[in-house]
Motif scaffolding. Structure first.
Motif, short mmCIF file in Angstrom:
data_model
loop_
_atom_site.label_atom_id
_atom_site.label_comp_id
_atom_site.label_asym_id
_atom_site.label_seq_id
_atom_site.Cartn_x
_atom_site.Cartn_y
_atom_site.Cartn_z
N LEU A 13 9.31 -4.27 -1.11
CA LEU A 13 8.18 -4.13 -2.03
C LEU A 13 7.96 -5.41 -2.81
O LEU A 13 8.91 -6.04 -3.26
CB LEU A 13 8.41 -2.99 -3.02
N ASP A 19 5.39 1.49 -10.03
CA ASP A 19 3.97 1.47 -9.66
C ASP A 19 3.79 2.00 -8.24
O ASP A 19 2.83 2.73 -7.97
CB ASP A 19 3.41 0.06 -9.77
N PHE A 20 4.69 1.60 -7.33
CA PHE A 20 4.61 2.10 -5.96
C PHE A 20 4.72 3.62 -5.95
O PHE A 20 3.94 4.31 -5.29
CB PHE A 20 5.72 1.48 -5.10
N ALA A 47 2.30 4.78 2.62
CA ALA A 47 3.25 4.78 1.50
C ALA A 47 4.53 5.53 1.87
O ALA A 47 5.63 5.08 1.54
CB ALA A 47 2.60 5.40 0.26
N TRP A 106 -1.28 -4.15 -0.58
CA TRP A 106 -0.86 -4.11 -1.97
C TRP A 106 0.66 -4.12 -2.09
O TRP A 106 1.23 -4.89 -2.88
CB TRP A 106 -1.45 -2.87 -2.66
N ALA A 107 1.34 -3.31 -1.28
CA ALA A 107 2.81 -3.23 -1.34
C ALA A 107 3.46 -4.57 -0.99
O ALA A 107 4.51 -4.91 -1.53
CB ALA A 107 3.32 -2.14 -0.41
N PRO A 114 -3.92 -1.68 -6.48
CA PRO A 114 -3.46 -0.63 -5.55
C PRO A 114 -4.66 0.03 -4.87
O PRO A 114 -5.78 -0.02 -5.39
CB PRO A 114 -2.71 0.34 -6.46
#
Length: 124
Positions: A13, A19-20, A47, A106-107, A114
């Motif tokens: 990450l 946040d994830f 995800a 984003w990750a 996000p």
């Protein structure tokens, strides 16, 4: 879910784990509210793959543990679908691929925002 977050492989990450986790939860809630939302479904599938919840690859058929290299490959495949490139995997819904691309980008730290909005005032 706390045990899951403690097991999350944060080495891949480029965003804070909290946040994830919030994005994963927001995607799950959005998809639960509307099962026809292919974008949210793609975000959620990606995800879950990144978090190690599943090894089901979010773009191509089959199982593959998520790695940093796998995330890069996933990004390229999702982008190929989104931009309708000739080498794109076939049979993938464009909205699904857009969700996958947004999540993996984003990750990986390539996107600033996000793919789904999260409550910035959430409890820690």
């Amino acid at each position: 879910m706390d045990a899951l977050y403690r097991r999350m492989p944060v080495d891949r990450l480029r965003v804070p784990a909290a946040d994830f986790a919030a994005v994963l939860n927001a995607a799950a809630a959005r998809f639960a509210a509307d099962r026809s939302d292919r974008f949210a479904a793609g975000v959620l599938a990606c995800a879950q793959w990144i978090a190690g919840i599943t090894e089901d690859h979010p773009i191509r058929d089959g199982r593959e543990p998520c790695t940093v290299e796998g995330m890069e490959s996933c990004q390229m495949m999702a982008d190929a679908v989104v931009y309708e490139m000739p080498h794109a995997p076939s049979g993938i819904d464009r909205r699904w691929a857009l969700g996958v691309a947004g999540m993996v980008s984003w990750a990986r730290g390539a996107a600033r925002r996000p793919p789904v909005s999260i409550d910035s005032h959430r409890a820690a």
